[in-house]
Scaffold this motif. Structure first.
Motif, PDB file in Angstrom:
ATOM      1  N   ALA A  28       0.836  -1.200   0.000  1.00 60.01           N
ATOM      2  CA  ALA A  28       0.000   0.000   0.000  1.00 60.01           C
ATOM      3  C   ALA A  28       0.870   1.247   0.000  1.00 60.01           C
ATOM      4  O   ALA A  28       1.054   1.888   1.019  1.00 60.01           O
ATOM      5  CB  ALA A  28      -0.933  -0.023   1.193  1.00 60.01           C
ATOM      6  N   CYS A  32      -1.277   5.153  -3.955  1.00 54.53           N
ATOM      7  CA  CYS A  32      -1.501   4.097  -4.953  1.00 54.53           C
ATOM      8  C   CYS A  32      -2.895   3.508  -4.766  1.00 54.53           C
ATOM      9  O   CYS A  32      -3.249   3.058  -3.678  1.00 54.53           O
ATOM     10  CB  CYS A  32      -0.448   3.005  -4.829  1.00 54.53           C
ATOM     11  N   LEU A  33      -3.691   3.514  -5.835  1.00 57.39           N
ATOM     12  CA  LEU A  33      -5.054   2.979  -5.788  1.00 57.39           C
ATOM     13  C   LEU A  33      -5.148   1.611  -6.455  1.00 57.39           C
ATOM     14  O   LEU A  33      -6.052   0.837  -6.171  1.00 57.39           O
ATOM     15  CB  LEU A  33      -6.017   3.951  -6.472  1.00 57.39           C
ATOM     16  N   SER A  34      -4.249   1.336  -7.355  1.00 50.86           N
ATOM     17  CA  SER A  34      -4.242   0.041  -8.047  1.00 50.86           C
ATOM     18  C   SER A  34      -2.890  -0.141  -8.721  1.00 50.86           C
ATOM     19  O   SER A  34      -2.312   0.817  -9.259  1.00 50.86           O
ATOM     20  CB  SER A  34      -5.363   0.006  -9.098  1.00 50.86           C
ATOM     21  N   VAL A  52      -2.828   2.909 -11.037  1.00 53.95           N
ATOM     22  CA  VAL A  52      -3.676   4.078 -10.782  1.00 53.95           C
ATOM     23  C   VAL A  52      -3.210   4.717  -9.483  1.00 53.95           C
ATOM     24  O   VAL A  52      -3.059   4.041  -8.456  1.00 53.95           O
ATOM     25  CB  VAL A  52      -5.171   3.709 -10.656  1.00 53.95           C
TER      26      VAL A  52
END
Lengths: 102, 102
Positions: A28, A32-34, A52
């Motif tokens: 994590a 960072c979302l993906s 993403v």
């Protein structure tokens, strides 16, 4: 949001080793979302990475994190090059943090 | 896992309308682990869609769901074509369901 779609070529036979390093370094990270790491089933040494981030700055900052710097240093010798790289502006979808899809 | 990376071209000026339809139709579809819709900042009518599914069968099955069929019917007239489409085999990363990253 800020996105990246990239195709990386591993040196011959090193794809799995490179992917293992990428997987180990992508926890994590801030912003960072993906971050999805994939084999190209039609190209034995190719890796697709789709990312993403909340914004371009968080992606740029991630490259300076010690764990990411270590991963880059470890993987570099097994990466022949980048063959495709495009920036995108994600607007939403499914599988991103609900608080950050706009 | 099964992945898709695609670039779609909307008819002139209809990109936002197509993306709105895509966003509205992509809830938690069975087997869908990630579905990200993005603008191409360098190409005014282009949309990038990156998808991760548990397997190819779940993706194929999704195309028959009533809500997806309705979205396809609604968006079709505003889509000029697909310019890029590649299948991938995602192996993991961040932002996917933890139970399904292997």
């Amino acid at each position: 949001m800020y996105g990246l779609i990239g195709k990386m070529r591993a040196t011959r036979g090193q794809r799995d080793a490179v992917m293992d390093i990428l997987r180990a370094s992508t926890g994590a990270l801030p912003g960072c979302l993906s971050y999805v790491i994939a084999r190209d089933p039609a190209d034995a040494d190719a890796i697709w990475v789709t990312e993403v981030w909340t914004d371009a700055a968080s992606h740029k900052a991630s490259l300076q994190l010690p764990e990411v710097q270590a991963a880059i240093a470890e993987a570099r010798q097994m990466i022949a090059g980048m063959e495709f790289r495009i920036e995108t502006h994600p607007v939403g979808g499914f599988g991103l943090s609900p608080a950050k899809t706009d």
